[in-house]
Design a protein around this motif. Sequence first.
Motif: not given
Length: 378
Positions: A301-310
């Motif tokens: 979920a943390a990796i996904m959040d960073q990807a969505l933010d980018q």
Amino acid sequence: MHITRDQYEAIFLGNLPLLDVRAPVEFNKGAFPGACNLPLMNDEERHLVGIRFKQKGQQAAIALGQQLVSGSVKADRIAAWEAFIRKHPEGYMYCFRGGLRSQTVQQWLKDEAGLHYPLVPGGYKAMRTFLIETRMAAVADSRFIVLGGLTGCGKTDLLGQLDNAVDLEGHAHHRGSSFGKHPTPQPTQINFENTLAIDFLKKRDLGYETFILEDEGRMIGHCALPLELRQTMSQSPMVWLHDSLANRAARILQDYVVDLCAEFIAVDGHEQGSARFAAQLRQSLKNIARRLGMERYQRLAAIMDQALDQQKRNGCVQAHVGWIEALLSEYYDPMYEHQRKSSRERTIFSGDQRAVLEYLGTCAGPQSGFGASHHALS
């Protein structure tokens, strides 16, 4: 002139226009592809007439219906039916059983507009029964090959290149995984079954007796595979499609991030669509949190959040590969490998996209069989 029961097939093979005069609540539960709902009575009118029928009988109910649908209401509905008929003179009309409602519309059109439009004998119920029987006959009389493979290996793309493939996910309007929901709704169960039956009908009419289907679970989103089809698929020969982790991750990135985000934007506009896409992606991961385990879920979920933010900041989607590859290798692949062991005995071929397409192409022609059992297991 009424059509006969043995002409139901011609209606669906010819994609003939259908005028459905049932109430919207009936139409929304189940209908046929391309049917147009122009009801004799709306939902409230139908409800009131139904109460009158239970209380005072048929004649009182008919009298109330004629009272509710009269004057300008009747004129507007006749005008809508007339416009449909003039645009689609080759079509047919039906109500639930081909009874009073469709006969009333037919008579009003004749009296008020000088038009005659043929009725479907038995109405919706008879056509629905015909499609159920068609689907069951196709399952009983045809041969099936099930296409399996790890998540992201391109099964749907491959099926799109075969004329005798039946796209179950396409009919269900769902990609078949926890992340496979589209921004627009799935069909009702009845509509899913109807389009599936018509697909079988058309392909069998072309002479196909062998069908290729993607390996699916009991449910595709909220659409359930018909029991007889699911049982037949579980016993049918399987072909296994291979691809590398890198290729599979790239395909998932395209299908479930780039293309799916574009779908949401097309439906809702850029700002709302992007936000709705991000929310669904996060929810899809959350839906399998228990099976992932809390530590793994929080990490992904943390990796996904960073990807969505980018993605939101600069449109770059490459960071999504991190959670995609981890989810494939740590969750989906072990699950599919376990399932594959149970189907190894019925696996008749295994290979990459080119090899599998070439092999399945030998089963694509009308009245073709499986051929001999071939193994290219890796």
